[in-house]
Design an enzyme around this catalytic site. Structure first.
Site, mmCIF file in Angstrom:
data_model
loop_
_atom_site.group_PDB
_atom_site.id
_atom_site.type_symbol
_atom_site.label_atom_id
_atom_site.label_comp_id
_atom_site.label_asym_id
_atom_site.label_seq_id
_atom_site.Cartn_x
_atom_site.Cartn_y
_atom_site.Cartn_z
ATOM 1 N N GLU A 94 39.192 33.715 50.577
ATOM 2 C CA GLU A 94 39.912 34.830 49.958
ATOM 3 C C GLU A 94 41.023 34.286 49.044
ATOM 4 O OE1 GLU A 94 41.789 37.393 52.839
ATOM 5 O OE2 GLU A 94 43.169 38.138 51.320
ATOM 6 N N ASP A 134 40.758 34.977 45.113
ATOM 7 C CA ASP A 134 41.872 35.693 44.508
ATOM 8 C C ASP A 134 42.337 34.976 43.239
ATOM 9 O OD1 ASP A 134 44.410 37.499 44.767
ATOM 10 O OD2 ASP A 134 45.195 35.473 44.657
ATOM 11 N N GLU A 173 37.217 39.445 47.593
ATOM 12 C CA GLU A 173 37.824 38.246 46.997
ATOM 13 C C GLU A 173 37.172 36.981 47.549
ATOM 14 O OE1 GLU A 173 42.332 39.312 45.727
ATOM 15 O OE2 GLU A 173 42.043 38.931 47.857
#
Lengths: 228, 228
Positions: B45, B49, B121
């Protein structure tokens, strides 16, 4: 001259010199364009910041396969902090290339504080647009990270915002304390929420997977808010 | 089954299915690994991101050549906001693939609020590691942005934090006001600093190149602080 300097920094001759020139134009000397848009390095800075963030994120992700995302986020923010980038910009010679209005910088030094680091980010944006992602990634990893950061040192340096805040409060005769707001558990995973109280008023809140982390987070926000 | 679902989302057969599997493991069902590290999608993630941020930054940079970095930053943050990604995750079917502990989600619904967006993400991180940057960029631009965002609509939607804060204050019988702290000029460029006062206490500060922008910035921080 400029072409040679850029070649020295990136290791390759620029294809589109204009991009690098733009990266080196501080907003204090920006020119008015259409629709009131003023051309300076700020758009490239926005782009370079994002590219730099992604490359450093990937670099750390692969370098530390058993570290959690809290660690990775923290180390990344140390590397791409404005202080760190300002220093890096001086090391690679960006500071000698930036064009800005020195008279204005004397009138409001605060707004020129990160002049070099901001130009450094814009420069990364220019490299990305000029040479593409693979070259820009190599440039960041080899020329910026590899030559100028000792990762072990970065990891060990603890930017202690809590101490910084407490020392500032003492110098200014203010009372500061940290209050635990909540503590939640999900299996072995915990989440802490802490607030900073300055002279009886809440000024910031922070989260973290330990109380110490949450305090640092809250203290960092307080430091940013009061320019400490 | 999973392989087919992933192929439907990305348009290409995964080379390393393990990466996608990991992207779909919420921390509530993470397994303990060495050094106390618990394997879930949180590291992916963090990576996804950053990649998503860079690709969206570049996309907007090129789509809006005459817009300043304030505009680009604002539009990007709308696209990659947790609410927006949560919605997107449902649209492309990530929500049906995520593995999590439903019992724990009932016990603390707040911490599962962005379960899907976070997995979204992480999924981008998996695509990046599995297929490389050029494919991942195309995936983000064509499959995520192109199919699910109407940019004109995103630009026109004004997330008005100031109104949100004022309405919240009224509902809760609190007094809220905005105070201009400073206004600086550098040539035609101006910088405003505003603070939000809630029941007589300063709770946040914001900056911007107009008073309105600075107010929105301060209001956004206040909303984040109080989960408004």
């Amino acid at each position: 001259m400029l072409l040679k300097a850029i070649r020295q920094i990136t290791g390759r001759k620029p294809s589109n010199l204009q991009l690098y020139k733009l990266a080196l134009i501080h907003s204090s000397v920006a020119k008015e364009m259409r629709d009131g848009y003023r051309e300076s390095n700020e758009r490239l800075e926005y782009l370079g910041d994002a590219i730099l963030g992604a490359v450093v994120a990937e670099y750390l992700f692969k370098k530390y396969p058993y570290k959690d995302e809290g660690f990775l986020t923290e180390i990344r923010s140390r590397i791409v902090s404005r202080e760190s980038l300002n220093l890096l910009a001086r090391k690679i010679g960006i500071d000698r290339l930036v064009v800005y209005d020195a008279k204005r910088s004397k009138a409001s030094p605060q707004s020129f504080k990160y002049l070099y680091g901001d130009a450094m980010e814009a420069f990364v944006g220019a490299v990305f647009l000029d040479k593409g992602f693979p070259f820009c990634r190599r440039f960041i990893i080899e020329k910026l990270l590899g030559n100028h950061f000792d990762m072990d040192e970065v990891v060990e340096t603890d930017t202690n915002y809590k101490s910084r805040l407490i020392e500032w409060a003492q110098r200014n005769n203010k009372q500061v304390r940290f209050e635990l707001l909540s503590e939640r558990s999900y299996g072995s995973h915990r989440q802490f929420k802490v607030q900073v109280i300055l002279d009886g008023e809440e000024i910031s809140r922070g989260n973290g997977y330990s109380k110490k982390k949450a305090e640092q987070d809250a203290a960092r926000k307080a430091c940013e808010q009061f320019d400490i």
